[in-house]
Design a protein around this motif. Structure first.
Motif, PDB file in Angstrom:
ATOM      1  N   ARG A  48       0.952  -1.276  -0.065  1.00 50.98           N
ATOM      2  CA  ARG A  48      -0.006   0.016  -0.015  1.00 50.98           C
ATOM      3  C   ARG A  48       0.645   1.302  -0.036  1.00 50.98           C
ATOM      4  N   SER A  49       0.627   2.187  -0.634  1.00 48.47           N
ATOM      5  CA  SER A  49       1.181   3.501  -1.001  1.00 48.47           C
ATOM      6  C   SER A  49       0.565   4.476   0.197  1.00 48.47           C
ATOM      7  N   PRO A  50       1.573   4.942   1.162  1.00 53.77           N
ATOM      8  CA  PRO A  50       0.846   5.750   2.445  1.00 53.77           C
ATOM      9  C   PRO A  50       0.745   7.146   1.856  1.00 53.77           C
ATOM     10  N   GLN A  51       1.372   7.565   0.577  1.00 59.13           N
ATOM     11  CA  GLN A  51       0.844   8.763   0.135  1.00 59.13           C
ATOM     12  C   GLN A  51      -0.433   8.867  -0.545  1.00 59.13           C
ATOM     13  N   CYS A  52      -0.796   7.853  -1.168  1.00 61.55           N
ATOM     14  CA  CYS A  52      -2.201   7.921  -1.965  1.00 61.55           C
ATOM     15  C   CYS A  52      -3.199   6.945  -1.623  1.00 61.55           C
ATOM     16  N   GLY A  53      -2.893   5.988  -0.716  1.00 58.66           N
ATOM     17  CA  GLY A  53      -3.860   5.091  -0.438  1.00 58.66           C
ATOM     18  C   GLY A  53      -3.950   3.741  -1.313  1.00 58.66           C
ATOM     19  N   SER A  54      -3.230   3.976  -2.631  1.00 58.44           N
ATOM     20  CA  SER A  54      -3.348   2.911  -3.596  1.00 58.44           C
ATOM     21  C   SER A  54      -2.767   1.714  -3.006  1.00 58.44           C
ATOM     22  N   SER A  55      -3.357   0.331  -3.411  1.00 55.94           N
ATOM     23  CA  SER A  55      -2.831  -0.815  -2.743  1.00 55.94           C
ATOM     24  C   SER A  55      -2.763  -1.983  -4.045  1.00 55.94           C
ATOM     25  N   VAL A  56      -1.960  -2.787  -3.785  1.00 59.20           N
ATOM     26  CA  VAL A  56      -1.996  -4.067  -4.980  1.00 59.20           C
ATOM     27  C   VAL A  56      -1.776  -5.439  -4.143  1.00 59.20           C
ATOM     28  N   THR A  57      -2.534  -6.283  -4.341  1.00 53.06           N
ATOM     29  CA  THR A  57      -2.096  -7.731  -3.618  1.00 53.06           C
ATOM     30  C   THR A  57      -1.747  -8.477  -4.767  1.00 53.06           C
ATOM     31  N   ALA A  58      -0.689  -9.168  -4.746  1.00 52.90           N
ATOM     32  CA  ALA A  58      -0.121 -10.179  -5.508  1.00 52.90           C
ATOM     33  C   ALA A  58      -0.246 -11.432  -4.972  1.00 52.90           C
ATOM     34  N   TYR A  59      -0.511 -12.483  -6.099  1.00 52.40           N
ATOM     35  CA  TYR A  59      -0.711 -13.915  -5.580  1.00 52.40           C
ATOM     36  C   TYR A  59       0.078 -14.507  -6.854  1.00 52.40           C
ATOM     37  N   VAL A  60       1.064 -15.549  -6.268  1.00 50.79           N
ATOM     38  CA  VAL A  60       1.869 -16.100  -6.979  1.00 50.79           C
ATOM     39  C   VAL A  60       1.739 -17.631  -6.836  1.00 50.79           C
ATOM     40  N   ALA A  61       1.824 -18.561  -7.974  1.00 58.49           N
ATOM     41  CA  ALA A  61       2.146 -19.978  -7.974  1.00 58.49           C
ATOM     42  C   ALA A  61       3.248 -20.193  -8.576  1.00 58.49           C
ATOM     43  N   MET A  62       4.374 -20.901  -7.781  1.00 58.90           N
ATOM     44  CA  MET A  62       5.460 -20.972  -8.234  1.00 58.90           C
ATOM     45  C   MET A  62       5.825 -22.447  -9.184  1.00 58.90           C
ATOM     46  N   ASP A  63       6.582 -22.495 -10.150  1.00 58.48           N
ATOM     47  CA  ASP A  63       7.034 -23.813 -10.447  1.00 58.48           C
ATOM     48  C   ASP A  63       8.530 -23.679 -10.633  1.00 58.48           C
ATOM     49  N   GLY A  64       9.051 -24.109  -9.691  1.00 60.82           N
ATOM     50  CA  GLY A  64      10.787 -24.079  -9.243  1.00 60.82           C
ATOM     51  C   GLY A  64      10.962 -22.471  -9.020  1.00 60.82           C
ATOM     52  N   ASP A  65      11.801 -21.678  -9.736  1.00 55.40           N
ATOM     53  CA  ASP A  65      12.196 -20.405  -9.689  1.00 55.40           C
ATOM     54  C   ASP A  65      10.974 -19.329 -10.674  1.00 55.40           C
ATOM     55  N   ARG A  66      10.312 -20.022 -11.245  1.00 57.92           N
ATOM     56  CA  ARG A  66       9.373 -19.303 -12.225  1.00 57.92           C
ATOM     57  C   ARG A  66       8.233 -18.886 -11.784  1.00 57.92           C
ATOM     58  N   ILE A  67       7.292 -18.030 -12.168  1.00 56.66           N
ATOM     59  CA  ILE A  67       6.139 -17.750 -11.862  1.00 56.66           C
ATOM     60  C   ILE A  67       5.141 -18.732 -12.857  1.00 56.66           C
ATOM     61  N   ALA A  68       4.524 -19.482 -12.148  1.00 49.10           N
ATOM     62  CA  ALA A  68       3.686 -20.627 -13.055  1.00 49.10           C
ATOM     63  C   ALA A  68       2.293 -20.112 -13.144  1.00 49.10           C
ATOM     64  N   ASP A  69       1.777 -19.166 -12.245  1.00 47.08           N
ATOM     65  CA  ASP A  69       0.372 -18.599 -12.247  1.00 47.08           C
ATOM     66  C   ASP A  69       0.586 -17.207 -11.279  1.00 47.08           C
ATOM     67  N   PHE A  70      -0.289 -16.420 -11.788  1.00 46.38           N
ATOM     68  CA  PHE A  70      -0.381 -14.785 -11.108  1.00 46.38           C
ATOM     69  C   PHE A  70      -1.642 -14.324 -11.131  1.00 46.38           C
ATOM     70  N   ARG A  71      -2.088 -13.723 -10.183  1.00 48.59           N
ATOM     71  CA  ARG A  71      -3.013 -12.661 -10.041  1.00 48.59           C
ATOM     72  C   ARG A  71      -2.975 -11.486  -9.248  1.00 48.59           C
ATOM     73  N   GLN A  72      -3.629 -10.587  -9.566  1.00 49.49           N
ATOM     74  CA  GLN A  72      -3.371  -9.366  -8.685  1.00 49.49           C
ATOM     75  C   GLN A  72      -4.788  -8.623  -8.474  1.00 49.49           C
ATOM     76  N   GLU A  73      -4.903  -8.000  -7.304  1.00 46.69           N
ATOM     77  CA  GLU A  73      -5.944  -7.112  -6.997  1.00 46.69           C
ATOM     78  C   GLU A  73      -5.500  -5.797  -6.845  1.00 46.69           C
ATOM     79  N   VAL A  74      -6.119  -4.996  -7.715  1.00 44.76           N
ATOM     80  CA  VAL A  74      -5.361  -3.485  -7.929  1.00 44.76           C
ATOM     81  C   VAL A  74      -6.491  -2.562  -7.847  1.00 44.76           C
ATOM     82  N   ARG A  75      -6.264  -1.957  -6.465  1.00 40.19           N
ATOM     83  CA  ARG A  75      -6.778  -0.760  -6.377  1.00 40.19           C
ATOM     84  C   ARG A  75      -6.028   0.725  -6.208  1.00 40.19           C
ATOM     85  N   ALA A  76      -5.707   0.890  -7.339  1.00 46.05           N
ATOM     86  CA  ALA A  76      -4.726   2.283  -7.496  1.00 46.05           C
ATOM     87  C   ALA A  76      -5.067   3.197  -8.646  1.00 46.05           C
TER      88      ALA A  76
END
Length: 146
Positions: free
Chosen positions: A37-65
């Motif tokens: 969350r940015s304290p200056q403006c209140g924007s926030s992002v939540t990130a979700y990752v599913a990993m396959d070894g050292d690589r991102i296999a799946d990704f989602r984000q909740e963006v309130r910015a």
């Protein structure tokens, strides 16, 4: 900020990115999750990752910015799957350098971040632009601790 400055900052290209943010929402099964969350403006992002070894296999984000944070999250979402933590960190660092110095925009596949060049003149907007990147890195770090 003058009206002409706002027009440049919120260009059609930036606004187009905000309407096409890939991978919105939450993952039901994930290896790592983090919110920033940015304290200056209140924007926030939540990130979700599913990993396959050292690589991102799946990704989602909740963006309130703001539009700039959304545009940055959009570019991240377009190419994040299949990337490593090092690649995401290097791009975040290049984005930060682009915003704070005369550095060039990040390279492909994240080259669309060049649209955010006008934000260089507005340091109070930088935290929001970096939110999705920092949340994703935090989520990867959480996933790799397990």
């Amino acid at each position: 900020m003058a009206d002409s400055d706002l027009m440049q900052l919120y260009s059609r290209r930036i606004l187009a990115l905000t309407t096409a943010i890939p991978h919105l929402g939450a993952l039901s099964e994930f290896d790592g999750k983090a919110m920033r969350r940015s304290p200056q403006c209140g924007s926030s992002v939540t990130a979700y990752v599913a990993m396959d070894g050292d690589r991102i296999a799946d990704f989602r984000q909740e963006v309130r910015a703001c539009a700039l944070g959304q545009a940055s999250a959009s570019v991240l979402g377009q190419a994040v799957i299949g990337r490593s933590r090092d690649e995401i960190a290097a791009t975040r660092d290049a984005l930060q350098a682009m915003l704070t110095t005369e550095a060039d925009p990040p390279a492909a596949p994240f080259g669309a971040l060049e649209a955010l060049l006008p934000a260089r003149e507005y340091p109070n907007r930088h935290a929001s632009i970096l939110l999705a990147w920092n949340a994703t890195l935090d989520a990867i770090d959480q996933a790799t601790k397990s």
